[in-house]
Design a protein around this motif. Structure first.
Motif, PDB file in Angstrom:
ATOM      1  N   ALA A  29      88.903 127.173  32.665  1.00  0.00           N
ATOM      2  CA  ALA A  29      88.396 125.811  32.485  1.00  0.00           C
ATOM      3  C   ALA A  29      89.178 124.813  33.329  1.00  0.00           C
ATOM      4  CB  ALA A  29      88.447 125.419  31.012  1.00  0.00           C
ATOM      5  N   VAL A  47      90.088 118.926  29.103  1.00  0.00           N
ATOM      6  CA  VAL A  47      90.362 120.336  28.823  1.00  0.00           C
ATOM      7  C   VAL A  47      91.736 120.468  28.182  1.00  0.00           C
ATOM      8  CG1 VAL A  47      90.784 122.619  29.848  1.00  0.00           C
ATOM      9  CG2 VAL A  47      88.857 121.226  30.647  1.00  0.00           C
ATOM     10  N   LEU A  70      84.772 126.226  25.666  1.00  0.00           N
ATOM     11  CA  LEU A  70      85.217 126.422  27.050  1.00  0.00           C
ATOM     12  C   LEU A  70      84.492 127.594  27.692  1.00  0.00           C
ATOM     13  CD1 LEU A  70      89.065 125.803  26.814  1.00  0.00           C
ATOM     14  CD2 LEU A  70      87.276 124.204  27.515  1.00  0.00           C
TER      15      LEU A  70
END
Length: 80
Positions: A29, A47, A70
C-alpha cells in the motif's frame, strides 16, 4: 523491522500474526500510494495513519479489517 522484512511475514491465529499480515499489505500500500502513476485511493499519510491505528487497537478483528481494506486497494488493478 524493515519494509523488506515485512514482505516475508507469515500469518496465523494470534494478534501478532494478524499484525504481521497487515504489515505485509501495508508495504504494498505504501508503494502504491507513493507512486504518481497509481490512483491508489489513499495517500501515503492515510495508509500510515490507518495502519498505526489498527496496530494500536491490539484487536485482531480491527487489524484484519484494515488489512482487508488495503488488500482490496492493492488488488484493484494497476495502470502501469
Amino acid at each position: 523491522t524493515t519494509l523488506l522484512d515485512a514482505l516475508s511475514f507469515k500469518g496465523g491465529p494470534t494478534v501478532t500474526a494478524a499484525k504481521r499480515i497487515l504489515l505485509r499489505h501495508a508495504v504494498a500500500a505504501l508503494l502504491n500510494s507513493a507512486h504518481s502513476g497509481v490512483d491508489f485511493g489513499m495517500t501515503t499519510a492515510e495508509v500510515i495513519a490507518a495502519v498505526n491505528a489498527a496496530l494500536a487497537s491490539n484487536d485482531r478483528d480491527t487489524i484484519l479489517a484494515a488489512k482487508n481494506d488495503l488488500a482490496a486497494l492493492n488488488q484493484s488493478g494497476c495502470p502501469l
